[in-house]
Enzyme design. Structure first.
Site, PDB file in Angstrom:
ATOM      1  N   HIS A   1       0.826  -1.320  -0.105  1.00 31.92           N
ATOM      2  CA  HIS A   1       0.024   0.086   0.396  1.00 31.92           C
ATOM      3  C   HIS A   1       0.892   1.070   0.012  1.00 31.92           C
ATOM      4  O   HIS A   1       2.575   1.300  -0.055  1.00 31.92           O
ATOM      5  CB  HIS A   1      -0.954   0.364   0.942  1.00 31.92           C
ATOM      6  CG  HIS A   1      -0.518  -0.160   2.367  1.00 31.92           C
ATOM      7  ND1 HIS A   1      -0.256  -1.203   2.702  1.00 31.92           N
ATOM      8  CD2 HIS A   1       0.849   0.352   3.470  1.00 31.92           C
ATOM      9  CE1 HIS A   1       0.394  -1.228   4.309  1.00 31.92           C
ATOM     10  NE2 HIS A   1       1.529  -0.497   3.988  1.00 31.92           N
TER      11      HIS A   1
HETATM   12  C1  T46 Z   1       3.184   0.290   6.735  1.00 28.17           C
HETATM   13  C2  T46 Z   1       4.139  -1.061   6.735  1.00 28.17           C
HETATM   14  C3  T46 Z   1       5.627  -0.785   7.206  1.00 28.17           C
HETATM   15  C4  T46 Z   1      -4.254  -0.115  13.552  1.00 28.17           C
HETATM   16  O1  T46 Z   1      -4.735  -0.414  14.300  1.00 28.17           O
HETATM   17  N1  T46 Z   1      -3.050   0.494  14.118  1.00 28.17           N
HETATM   18  C5  T46 Z   1      -1.568   0.690  13.518  1.00 28.17           C
HETATM   19  O2  T46 Z   1      -1.100   2.110  13.572  1.00 28.17           O
HETATM   20  C6  T46 Z   1      -1.558  -0.110  12.275  1.00 28.17           C
HETATM   21  C7  T46 Z   1       0.193   0.299  11.829  1.00 28.17           C
HETATM   22  C8  T46 Z   1      -2.175  -0.694  11.923  1.00 28.17           C
HETATM   23  N2  T46 Z   1      -3.810  -1.108  12.774  1.00 28.17           N
HETATM   24  C9  T46 Z   1      -4.223  -2.519  11.764  1.00 28.17           C
HETATM   25  C10 T46 Z   1      -4.867  -2.026  11.020  1.00 28.17           C
HETATM   26  C11 T46 Z   1      -4.836  -3.413  10.591  1.00 28.17           C
HETATM   27  O3  T46 Z   1      -6.345  -4.524  10.798  1.00 28.17           O
HETATM   28  O4  T46 Z   1      -3.276  -3.288  11.969  1.00 28.17           O
HETATM   29  C12 T46 Z   1      -4.078  -4.000  11.101  1.00 28.17           C
HETATM   30  C13 T46 Z   1      -2.645  -5.071  10.061  1.00 28.17           C
HETATM   31  O5  T46 Z   1      -2.095  -3.374   9.715  1.00 28.17           O
HETATM   32  P1  T46 Z   1      -1.912  -3.686   8.046  1.00 28.17           P
HETATM   33  O6  T46 Z   1      -2.530  -5.012   7.360  1.00 28.17           O
HETATM   34  O7  T46 Z   1      -1.695  -2.154   7.609  1.00 28.17           O
HETATM   35  O8  T46 Z   1      -0.172  -4.404   8.055  1.00 28.17           O
HETATM   36  P2  T46 Z   1       1.097  -3.785   7.633  1.00 28.17           P
HETATM   37  O9  T46 Z   1       1.860  -4.246   7.767  1.00 28.17           O
HETATM   38  O10 T46 Z   1       0.278  -4.587   5.701  1.00 28.17           O
HETATM   39  O11 T46 Z   1       1.942  -2.754   6.665  1.00 28.17           O
HETATM   40  C14 T46 Z   1       2.506  -1.503   8.250  1.00 28.17           C
HETATM   41  C15 T46 Z   1       1.474  -0.149   8.553  1.00 28.17           C
HETATM   42  O12 T46 Z   1       0.346  -0.314   8.457  1.00 28.17           O
HETATM   43  C16 T46 Z   1       2.100   0.523   7.049  1.00 28.17           C
HETATM   44  O13 T46 Z   1       1.676   1.669   7.536  1.00 28.17           O
HETATM   45  O14 T46 Z   1       3.869   0.964   5.710  1.00 28.17           O
HETATM   46  O15 T46 Z   1       3.939  -1.761   7.703  1.00 28.17           O
END
Ligand code: T46
Length: 137
Positions: free
Chosen positions: A52
């Protein structure tokens, strides 16, 4: 890369016989005030994270343990960076598509973020990202 930035950040490192310590301060090492931290760990080797972009968020990613690769795409070209050193961070400015993969066993990705979590800031569809980057409706 285009006019939006990525770049290596070197944290300050204090190495002693009793162990090592790294730190980063806004202004000296970090180009933004940290409003949020999170970390990613227990990632199976075959898994990927990210895929993303962010409209406004700036982040610094640090491999505080182990290693992983980050593919950065600014809408024009792609670059892959390997992180494996706790005193080195990768600064990612807004509007970069990122994909994290090739996590080593016990890898920990610490993230320093300029904004609190807001789902509206995410672009999770690559076609939408490319359209916004190239200014098409
Ligand atoms: C990025 C990469 C490197 C939250 O509720 N609060 C938060 O601060 C974060 C980061 C995530 N979440 C929740 C949202 C989703 O339900 O945690 C779950 C997993 O998040 P996501 O699918 O976005 O995780 P990644 O590892 O794919 O991405 C993350 C960050 O979201 C993103 O900003 O740059 O790590």
């Amino acid at each position: 890369m285009g006019d939006v930035k990525i770049g290596q950040i070197r944290l300050a490192k204090v190495e002693e016989d009793r162990g090592s310590l790294c730190y980063a301060e806004e202004g000296t090492h970090l180009p933004f005030l940290v409003k949020r931290i999170y970390y990613i760990y227990n990632v199976p080797t075959e898994s990927e994270r990210g895929a993303h972009a962010h409209r406004n968020l700036e982040q610094v990613l640090i491999a505080v343990n182990g290693s992983f690769d980050i593919e950065i795409d600014d809408g024009y070209r792609k670059e892959t960076i390997h992180l494996n050193e706790p005193s080195v961070g990768l600064y990612i400015g807004k509007m970069h598509w990122r994909r994290l993969f090739n996590f080593s066993e016990s890898a920990i990705c610490l993230v320093l973020a300029s904004l609190i979590y807001e789902e509206k800031d995410y672009i999770r569809n690559y076609y939408d990202f490319a359209r916004e980057m190239h200014g098409k409706n």
